[in-house]
Design a protein around this motif. Structure first.
Motif, PDB file in Angstrom:
ATOM      1  N   LEU A 182      -7.621   0.408   0.326  1.00 31.76           N
ATOM      2  CA  LEU A 182      -6.789   0.234   1.510  1.00 31.76           C
ATOM      3  C   LEU A 182      -7.478   0.742   2.776  1.00 31.76           C
ATOM      4  O   LEU A 182      -7.234   0.221   3.864  1.00 31.76           O
ATOM      5  CB  LEU A 182      -5.453   0.952   1.319  1.00 31.76           C
ATOM      6  CG  LEU A 182      -4.558   0.417   0.192  1.00 31.76           C
ATOM      7  CD1 LEU A 182      -3.198   1.092   0.236  1.00 31.76           C
ATOM      8  CD2 LEU A 182      -4.412  -1.099   0.280  1.00 31.76           C
ATOM      9  N   ALA A 188      -5.052   6.625   3.899  1.00 31.01           N
ATOM     10  CA  ALA A 188      -5.658   6.182   2.642  1.00 31.01           C
ATOM     11  C   ALA A 188      -7.034   6.793   2.452  1.00 31.01           C
ATOM     12  O   ALA A 188      -7.396   7.227   1.347  1.00 31.01           O
ATOM     13  CB  ALA A 188      -5.747   4.658   2.622  1.00 31.01           C
ATOM     14  N   GLU A 230       1.309  -1.058   0.477  1.00 29.16           N
ATOM     15  CA  GLU A 230       1.639   0.186   1.170  1.00 29.16           C
ATOM     16  C   GLU A 230       2.593   1.032   0.340  1.00 29.16           C
ATOM     17  O   GLU A 230       2.391   2.246   0.185  1.00 29.16           O
ATOM     18  CB  GLU A 230       2.272  -0.115   2.523  1.00 29.16           C
ATOM     19  CG  GLU A 230       2.679   1.134   3.282  1.00 29.16           C
ATOM     20  CD  GLU A 230       3.249   0.840   4.659  1.00 29.16           C
ATOM     21  OE1 GLU A 230       3.709   1.790   5.324  1.00 29.16           O
ATOM     22  OE2 GLU A 230       3.239  -0.334   5.071  1.00 29.16           O
ATOM     23  N   LEU A 273      -2.215   3.926   8.507  1.00 27.32           N
ATOM     24  CA  LEU A 273      -2.246   4.003   7.051  1.00 27.32           C
ATOM     25  C   LEU A 273      -3.675   3.983   6.514  1.00 27.32           C
ATOM     26  O   LEU A 273      -3.962   4.619   5.495  1.00 27.32           O
ATOM     27  CB  LEU A 273      -1.447   2.844   6.442  1.00 27.32           C
ATOM     28  CG  LEU A 273      -1.215   2.934   4.931  1.00 27.32           C
ATOM     29  CD1 LEU A 273      -0.393   4.165   4.573  1.00 27.32           C
ATOM     30  CD2 LEU A 273      -0.522   1.670   4.417  1.00 27.32           C
ATOM     31  N   THR A 274      -4.574   3.280   7.179  1.00 31.25           N
ATOM     32  CA  THR A 274      -5.963   3.249   6.701  1.00 31.25           C
ATOM     33  C   THR A 274      -6.588   4.650   6.725  1.00 31.25           C
ATOM     34  O   THR A 274      -7.352   5.014   5.841  1.00 31.25           O
ATOM     35  CB  THR A 274      -6.816   2.298   7.555  1.00 31.25           C
ATOM     36  OG1 THR A 274      -6.637   2.610   8.944  1.00 31.25           O
ATOM     37  CG2 THR A 274      -6.414   0.847   7.309  1.00 31.25           C
ATOM     38  N   PHE A 334       0.765   2.585  -2.672  1.00 33.86           N
ATOM     39  CA  PHE A 334      -0.092   3.710  -2.276  1.00 33.86           C
ATOM     40  C   PHE A 334       0.735   4.944  -1.954  1.00 33.86           C
ATOM     41  O   PHE A 334       0.402   6.056  -2.390  1.00 33.86           O
ATOM     42  CB  PHE A 334      -0.942   3.323  -1.068  1.00 33.86           C
ATOM     43  CG  PHE A 334      -1.610   4.498  -0.415  1.00 33.86           C
ATOM     44  CD1 PHE A 334      -2.697   5.124  -1.015  1.00 33.86           C
ATOM     45  CD2 PHE A 334      -1.136   5.008   0.788  1.00 33.86           C
ATOM     46  CE1 PHE A 334      -3.304   6.233  -0.434  1.00 33.86           C
ATOM     47  CE2 PHE A 334      -1.736   6.110   1.370  1.00 33.86           C
ATOM     48  CZ  PHE A 334      -2.818   6.723   0.767  1.00 33.86           C
ATOM     49  N   LEU A 335       1.818   4.772  -1.212  1.00 35.06           N
ATOM     50  CA  LEU A 335       2.650   5.911  -0.832  1.00 35.06           C
ATOM     51  C   LEU A 335       3.288   6.564  -2.058  1.00 35.06           C
ATOM     52  O   LEU A 335       3.445   7.785  -2.110  1.00 35.06           O
ATOM     53  CB  LEU A 335       3.728   5.480   0.167  1.00 35.06           C
ATOM     54  CG  LEU A 335       3.201   5.067   1.553  1.00 35.06           C
ATOM     55  CD1 LEU A 335       4.348   4.596   2.430  1.00 35.06           C
ATOM     56  CD2 LEU A 335       2.446   6.221   2.216  1.00 35.06           C
ATOM     57  N   ARG A 372      -5.688  -5.831   6.732  1.00 31.39           N
ATOM     58  CA  ARG A 372      -4.236  -5.971   6.697  1.00 31.39           C
ATOM     59  C   ARG A 372      -3.731  -5.450   5.364  1.00 31.39           C
ATOM     60  O   ARG A 372      -4.270  -5.775   4.308  1.00 31.39           O
ATOM     61  CB  ARG A 372      -3.829  -7.438   6.874  1.00 31.39           C
ATOM     62  CG  ARG A 372      -2.326  -7.665   6.839  1.00 31.39           C
ATOM     63  CD  ARG A 372      -1.984  -9.136   7.012  1.00 31.39           C
ATOM     64  NE  ARG A 372      -0.546  -9.351   6.935  1.00 31.39           N
ATOM     65  CZ  ARG A 372       0.125  -9.483   5.795  1.00 31.39           C
ATOM     66  NH1 ARG A 372      -0.530  -9.407   4.630  1.00 31.39           N
ATOM     67  NH2 ARG A 372       1.436  -9.670   5.803  1.00 31.39           N
ATOM     68  N   ILE A 373      -2.698  -4.610   5.406  1.00 34.14           N
ATOM     69  CA  ILE A 373      -2.111  -4.036   4.199  1.00 34.14           C
ATOM     70  C   ILE A 373      -0.680  -4.549   4.069  1.00 34.14           C
ATOM     71  O   ILE A 373       0.147  -4.317   4.956  1.00 34.14           O
ATOM     72  CB  ILE A 373      -2.113  -2.491   4.258  1.00 34.14           C
ATOM     73  CG1 ILE A 373      -3.541  -1.973   4.433  1.00 34.14           C
ATOM     74  CG2 ILE A 373      -1.481  -1.908   3.004  1.00 34.14           C
ATOM     75  CD1 ILE A 373      -3.623  -0.474   4.656  1.00 34.14           C
ATOM     76  N   ASP A 374      -0.392  -5.265   2.989  1.00 33.15           N
ATOM     77  CA  ASP A 374       0.963  -5.808   2.830  1.00 33.15           C
ATOM     78  C   ASP A 374       1.939  -4.714   2.393  1.00 33.15           C
ATOM     79  O   ASP A 374       1.541  -3.605   2.006  1.00 33.15           O
ATOM     80  CB  ASP A 374       0.977  -6.977   1.837  1.00 33.15           C
ATOM     81  CG  ASP A 374       0.491  -6.589   0.447  1.00 33.15           C
ATOM     82  OD1 ASP A 374       0.988  -5.587  -0.106  1.00 33.15           O
ATOM     83  OD2 ASP A 374      -0.381  -7.288  -0.098  1.00 33.15           O
ATOM     84  N   GLU A 375       3.221  -5.011   2.471  1.00 33.59           N
ATOM     85  CA  GLU A 375       4.254  -4.017   2.207  1.00 33.59           C
ATOM     86  C   GLU A 375       4.204  -3.497   0.775  1.00 33.59           C
ATOM     87  O   GLU A 375       4.434  -2.308   0.527  1.00 33.59           O
ATOM     88  CB  GLU A 375       5.631  -4.610   2.496  1.00 33.59           C
ATOM     89  CG  GLU A 375       5.892  -4.875   3.976  1.00 33.59           C
ATOM     90  CD  GLU A 375       7.297  -5.379   4.218  1.00 33.59           C
ATOM     91  OE1 GLU A 375       8.077  -5.487   3.238  1.00 33.59           O
ATOM     92  OE2 GLU A 375       7.627  -5.672   5.382  1.00 33.59           O
ATOM     93  N   LEU A 380       0.408  11.214   7.660  1.00 33.53           N
ATOM     94  CA  LEU A 380       1.371  10.106   7.669  1.00 33.53           C
ATOM     95  C   LEU A 380       2.181  10.069   8.956  1.00 33.53           C
ATOM     96  O   LEU A 380       2.621   9.010   9.396  1.00 33.53           O
ATOM     97  CB  LEU A 380       2.328  10.232   6.472  1.00 33.53           C
ATOM     98  CG  LEU A 380       1.831   9.713   5.134  1.00 33.53           C
ATOM     99  CD1 LEU A 380       2.778  10.140   4.022  1.00 33.53           C
ATOM    100  CD2 LEU A 380       1.718   8.190   5.176  1.00 33.53           C
TER     101      LEU A 380
END
Length: 243
Positions: free
Chosen positions: A110, A68, A121, A64-65, A124-125, A115-118, A59
């Motif tokens: 993901l 993931a 994200e 982020l991909t 997932f976190l 594109r990963i929206d908020e 992280l």
């Protein structure tokens, strides 16, 4: 498969439980030469823990991909070695397995996203942070973009548990449980055909019904009626495909 749980090393004489280590190698001297000392019992459970540290460390420096992908890979390895029969006893469909299964599906989704929206994200976190302790976000927190991944994770977990329950029923027959499992599988198949695209509440209800079957089989004082009630509430027309 059926395994002799207590083992004795033919080199040093040490005894240990295969059910705890998941290995025929002696934990003291490392020898692979050991013998089983008790009757064989059905055993599908693994001995590995869910290790998400590589993904969590990534992280700080990786997109982020990539995080993931690492999280999904670790979760998949854990899920593959997991089982629900320990030394002949049926275990629960537990929260760590459920969280790992969902992390596997959400992370895979993901990892291939442009594109990963908020919302996705954050979801997932939250999974990455809580999965090791069996913590998952509530169904209400599932973003639309991850609805299919959530639904498919539910069907995957249910199917894995159902297979071990059927194995358990071979030695502990229960026709009521077997019939309810058939209804569960019908719903699972339907949700998979919809690519998991049902409301998060419906997916969770299928999980709850499956867990209720396991509880009834493990506890003679518990009725399987709870599973039936949950299944009766599932609406086969409650799909998000038309939204």
């Amino acid at each position: 498969m059926k395994i002799r749980g207590e083992r004795e090393c033919q080199r040093c004489g040490n005894r240990w439980s295969y059910y705890e280590t998941g290995s025929v190698a002696c934990p003291d001297c490392g020898s692979q030469r050991s013998v089983g000392l008790e009757e064989r019992r059905e055993h599908t459970a693994g001995a590995e823990s869910l290790d998400l540290q590589p993904a969590r460390e990534a992280l700080e420096s990786e997109p982020l991909t990539t995080v993931a992908r690492l999280g999904a890979k670790a979760a998949a390895e854990f899920v593959r070695q997991y089982g629900f029969i320990h030394a002949g006893d049926l275990q629960a469909l537990d929260s760590v397995f459920l969280a790992a299964t969902e992390l596997r599906h959400v992370g895979t989704e993901l990892a291939r996203s442009i594109r990963i929206d908020e919302q996705a994200e954050a979801y997932f976190l939250a999974l990455l942070d809580g999965a090791k302790d069996g913590d998952r976000p509530s169904p209400a927190a599932v973003p639309d973009s991850l609805c299919s991944a959530h639904g498919l994770a539910a069907t995957s977990a249910v199917d894995d548990y159902r297979r071990d329950v059927i194995r358990y029923l071979e030695e502990h027959p229960d026709e009521q449980a077997r019939r309810v499992l058939g209804v569960i599988d019908d719903h699972r198949t339907r949700i998979e055909a919809l690519d998991g695209n049902v409301s998060p509440g419906e997916a969770e209800a299928l999980i709850d019904a499956t867990r209720a079957v396991g509880t009834a089989l493990r506890d003679e004082a518990t009725s399987i009626d709870k599973a039936r009630e949950l299944l009766d509430e599932l609406d086969p027309n409650d799909s998000r495909s038309g939204e």
